[in-house]
Each structure stands twice: as C-alpha cells, then as structure tokens.
Design a protein around this motif. Sequence first.
Motif, PDB file in Angstrom:
ATOM      1  N   ASP A 121       1.984   4.057  -9.366  1.00 19.37           N
ATOM      2  CA  ASP A 121       2.070   5.484  -9.045  1.00 19.37           C
ATOM      3  C   ASP A 121       1.951   5.781  -7.560  1.00 19.37           C
ATOM      4  O   ASP A 121       2.039   6.944  -7.154  1.00 19.37           O
ATOM      5  CB  ASP A 121       0.966   6.256  -9.784  1.00 19.37           C
ATOM      6  N   PHE A 122       1.749   4.748  -6.745  1.00 20.14           N
ATOM      7  CA  PHE A 122       1.493   4.962  -5.317  1.00 20.14           C
ATOM      8  C   PHE A 122       2.437   4.130  -4.454  1.00 20.14           C
ATOM      9  O   PHE A 122       2.820   3.029  -4.838  1.00 20.14           O
ATOM     10  CB  PHE A 122       0.050   4.581  -4.961  1.00 20.14           C
ATOM     11  N   GLU A 123       2.790   4.688  -3.306  1.00 22.79           N
ATOM     12  CA  GLU A 123       3.497   3.908  -2.289  1.00 22.79           C
ATOM     13  C   GLU A 123       2.428   3.209  -1.454  1.00 22.79           C
ATOM     14  O   GLU A 123       1.638   3.860  -0.768  1.00 22.79           O
ATOM     15  CB  GLU A 123       4.344   4.818  -1.408  1.00 22.79           C
ATOM     16  N   ILE A 124       2.408   1.892  -1.517  1.00 23.34           N
ATOM     17  CA  ILE A 124       1.389   1.128  -0.810  1.00 23.34           C
ATOM     18  C   ILE A 124       2.096   0.184   0.168  1.00 23.34           C
ATOM     19  O   ILE A 124       2.572  -0.883  -0.237  1.00 23.34           O
ATOM     20  CB  ILE A 124       0.491   0.331  -1.777  1.00 23.34           C
ATOM     21  N   PRO A 125       2.211   0.579   1.438  1.00 25.95           N
ATOM     22  CA  PRO A 125       2.934  -0.263   2.400  1.00 25.95           C
ATOM     23  C   PRO A 125       2.247  -1.608   2.601  1.00 25.95           C
ATOM     24  O   PRO A 125       1.022  -1.736   2.480  1.00 25.95           O
ATOM     25  CB  PRO A 125       2.889   0.561   3.690  1.00 25.95           C
ATOM     26  N   LEU A 126       3.043  -2.611   2.917  1.00 29.43           N
ATOM     27  CA  LEU A 126       2.489  -3.928   3.239  1.00 29.43           C
ATOM     28  C   LEU A 126       2.066  -4.014   4.694  1.00 29.43           C
ATOM     29  O   LEU A 126       1.207  -4.813   5.045  1.00 29.43           O
ATOM     30  CB  LEU A 126       3.512  -5.021   2.924  1.00 29.43           C
TER      31      LEU A 126
ATOM     32  N   GLY B 144       0.458   9.771   0.780  1.00 31.26           N
ATOM     33  CA  GLY B 144       0.655   9.474  -0.630  1.00 31.26           C
ATOM     34  C   GLY B 144      -0.394   8.547  -1.213  1.00 31.26           C
ATOM     35  O   GLY B 144      -0.473   8.383  -2.434  1.00 31.26           O
ATOM     36  N   MET B 145      -1.202   7.931  -0.357  1.00 33.50           N
ATOM     37  CA  MET B 145      -2.245   7.023  -0.822  1.00 33.50           C
ATOM     38  C   MET B 145      -3.586   7.728  -1.003  1.00 33.50           C
ATOM     39  O   MET B 145      -4.532   7.147  -1.526  1.00 33.50           O
ATOM     40  CB  MET B 145      -2.404   5.861   0.174  1.00 33.50           C
ATOM     41  N   ARG B 146      -3.683   8.991  -0.587  1.00 38.74           N
ATOM     42  CA  ARG B 146      -4.976   9.687  -0.647  1.00 38.74           C
ATOM     43  C   ARG B 146      -5.579   9.740  -2.053  1.00 38.74           C
ATOM     44  O   ARG B 146      -6.784   9.528  -2.209  1.00 38.74           O
ATOM     45  CB  ARG B 146      -4.832  11.094  -0.068  1.00 38.74           C
ATOM     46  N   PRO B 147      -4.785  10.014  -3.093  1.00 36.30           N
ATOM     47  CA  PRO B 147      -5.395  10.011  -4.437  1.00 36.30           C
ATOM     48  C   PRO B 147      -5.966   8.647  -4.826  1.00 36.30           C
ATOM     49  O   PRO B 147      -6.994   8.574  -5.506  1.00 36.30           O
ATOM     50  CB  PRO B 147      -4.235  10.409  -5.357  1.00 36.30           C
ATOM     51  N   LEU B 148      -5.313   7.575  -4.398  1.00 35.47           N
ATOM     52  CA  LEU B 148      -5.835   6.231  -4.660  1.00 35.47           C
ATOM     53  C   LEU B 148      -7.157   6.030  -3.933  1.00 35.47           C
ATOM     54  O   LEU B 148      -8.136   5.565  -4.528  1.00 35.47           O
ATOM     55  CB  LEU B 148      -4.816   5.174  -4.222  1.00 35.47           C
TER      56      LEU B 148
ATOM     57  N   ALA C  90       1.074  -8.882  -5.312  1.00 34.40           N
ATOM     58  CA  ALA C  90       1.018  -8.394  -3.931  1.00 34.40           C
ATOM     59  C   ALA C  90       0.608  -6.921  -3.883  1.00 34.40           C
ATOM     60  O   ALA C  90      -0.055  -6.485  -2.938  1.00 34.40           O
ATOM     61  CB  ALA C  90       2.373  -8.583  -3.263  1.00 34.40           C
ATOM     62  N   SER C  91       0.983  -6.158  -4.901  1.00 34.41           N
ATOM     63  CA  SER C  91       0.611  -4.739  -4.948  1.00 34.41           C
ATOM     64  C   SER C  91      -0.899  -4.570  -4.923  1.00 34.41           C
ATOM     65  O   SER C  91      -1.431  -3.663  -4.258  1.00 34.41           O
ATOM     66  CB  SER C  91       1.184  -4.089  -6.207  1.00 34.41           C
ATOM     67  N   LEU C  92      -1.606  -5.437  -5.612  1.00 32.22           N
ATOM     68  CA  LEU C  92      -3.070  -5.360  -5.643  1.00 32.22           C
ATOM     69  C   LEU C  92      -3.663  -5.782  -4.306  1.00 32.22           C
ATOM     70  O   LEU C  92      -4.604  -5.148  -3.816  1.00 32.22           O
ATOM     71  CB  LEU C  92      -3.618  -6.212  -6.776  1.00 32.22           C
ATOM     72  N   LYS C  93      -3.115  -6.833  -3.703  1.00 32.38           N
ATOM     73  CA  LYS C  93      -3.618  -7.264  -2.396  1.00 32.38           C
ATOM     74  C   LYS C  93      -3.455  -6.158  -1.364  1.00 32.38           C
ATOM     75  O   LYS C  93      -4.358  -5.890  -0.559  1.00 32.38           O
ATOM     76  CB  LYS C  93      -2.887  -8.531  -1.933  1.00 32.38           C
ATOM     77  N   ALA C  94      -2.306  -5.477  -1.391  1.00 29.68           N
ATOM     78  CA  ALA C  94      -2.086  -4.383  -0.447  1.00 29.68           C
ATOM     79  C   ALA C  94      -3.078  -3.248  -0.684  1.00 29.68           C
ATOM     80  O   ALA C  94      -3.652  -2.703   0.268  1.00 29.68           O
ATOM     81  CB  ALA C  94      -0.651  -3.872  -0.563  1.00 29.68           C
ATOM     82  N   ALA C  95      -3.304  -2.898  -1.955  1.00 33.74           N
ATOM     83  CA  ALA C  95      -4.257  -1.823  -2.263  1.00 33.74           C
ATOM     84  C   ALA C  95      -5.659  -2.190  -1.800  1.00 33.74           C
ATOM     85  O   ALA C  95      -6.400  -1.340  -1.282  1.00 33.74           O
ATOM     86  CB  ALA C  95      -4.250  -1.524  -3.756  1.00 33.74           C
ATOM     87  N   ILE C  96      -6.026  -3.435  -1.979  1.00 32.25           N
ATOM     88  CA  ILE C  96      -7.342  -3.891  -1.519  1.00 32.25           C
ATOM     89  C   ILE C  96      -7.424  -3.806   0.003  1.00 32.25           C
ATOM     90  O   ILE C  96      -8.395  -3.287   0.560  1.00 32.25           O
ATOM     91  CB  ILE C  96      -7.614  -5.326  -2.005  1.00 32.25           C
TER      92      ILE C  96
END
Length: 198
Positions: free
Chosen positions: A47-52, A71-75, A98-104
């Motif tokens: 649900d989020f755009e998470i840039p690398l 767009g990452m503020r709700p996360l 990779a999506s999880l690593k970026a979010a972390i």
Amino acid sequence: MDINTLKLVVIVASVREGRFGPVVASWVVEQVGLHGGFDAEIVDLADFEIPLSLPAASPKYAGDDYPRPAGMRPLTTALASADAFVVITPEYNHSYPASLKAAIDWHFTQWTAKPVAFVSYGGAAGGRHAVLHLENVLTELHAVTIRDGLAFPHYYKVWQDGRPLDPQAPGYAKTVLDQLAWWAGALKSAREAAPYPA
C-alpha cells in the motif's frame, strides 16, 4: 480500544504479484482476536511507495525530522504507534523481500525497544532463512526479537480455505502471542519510565 490494550502492527512484507502474505495476515489477526491481548492493525507494504534510495542522513539521528516521502507518513505513524510487531514474510533466495528491507531502513526509532515476532512461509525451510536475517537486522535497530515463531514449510500444500491444516497451529500462535504480549508490556512500561539509551 481499551487504553490498556497493546497496539500490535502486523506487517505484510511481500509486495510480489500473487503473494500469499495477506492470507496469512488475515489468519494471524483472527488469532490475535482470540488471544485478546492486542488491538491489531494490518500494515501491507504493497500500500506504500517505499523508495530504495535513502537520504544521506541516518534516521537514527534525525528522528521526526527525517525527510520521508509524504506517501510514507501513514506507514511511519503506524510503526511509531506500535507496542509490538508481527512480521509476515516469505523467503526469497534464502532471505526476506527487498520491500521489507526498505521499510526497515527508512525508520529507526520506530522499532527501538519494541518486540518483534515472525510468521514465515516458503518452501522446505518455511521462511526460516528470512527470519534469521531479520533477527540480525532488527537487533541492530535495538528491537527485541521473539525466539518462538510460526513457520509454514510448503505453505501451498498445508493451507486450505485461508487456514493452516495443522490443528496445532492455533496453539503455536497463542504461545507466540503470549510471549509477544509479555515483552510488549514490559518494554512499554520501561519506555514510559525512562527513555531508551540508544
């Protein structure tokens, strides 16, 4: 929500097309409801755009002023409000998505001094390689990883109609949630008593 209920964020790590994570998340949230110790929120990374690409500064030192995309503020808000996490992850090439690593990596203090449990799925290993890597990464962020977790080897054979076929799975889930609730309560009290010395 009872003000004394702990806030649990259930993270769906995979953003791959056709992913199984949302099925697992729905079942986990059902188990959380039966457990009764948490108020659960599903956070789906799809649900989020998470840039690398990351800013030069580390989120460890920037705190709330870290320049995250709007767009990452709700996360960020969801992670910050959590007392505990359940990370639902598959295993891709012996590691996690990779999506999880970026979010972390876009966050730091949001994980600090909070407990994290894992529910993994995959082939023969059931996602255990992914969890081993995550334990190392989250320890670096001063999170507390729970020893017990749930792993589903060959998940495509052992789930039916959105539920695991193993009749012991709910009992295993309760054990994980009991341990997570203990740590979440203890760490929440500690954070409220004094700032964590990161």
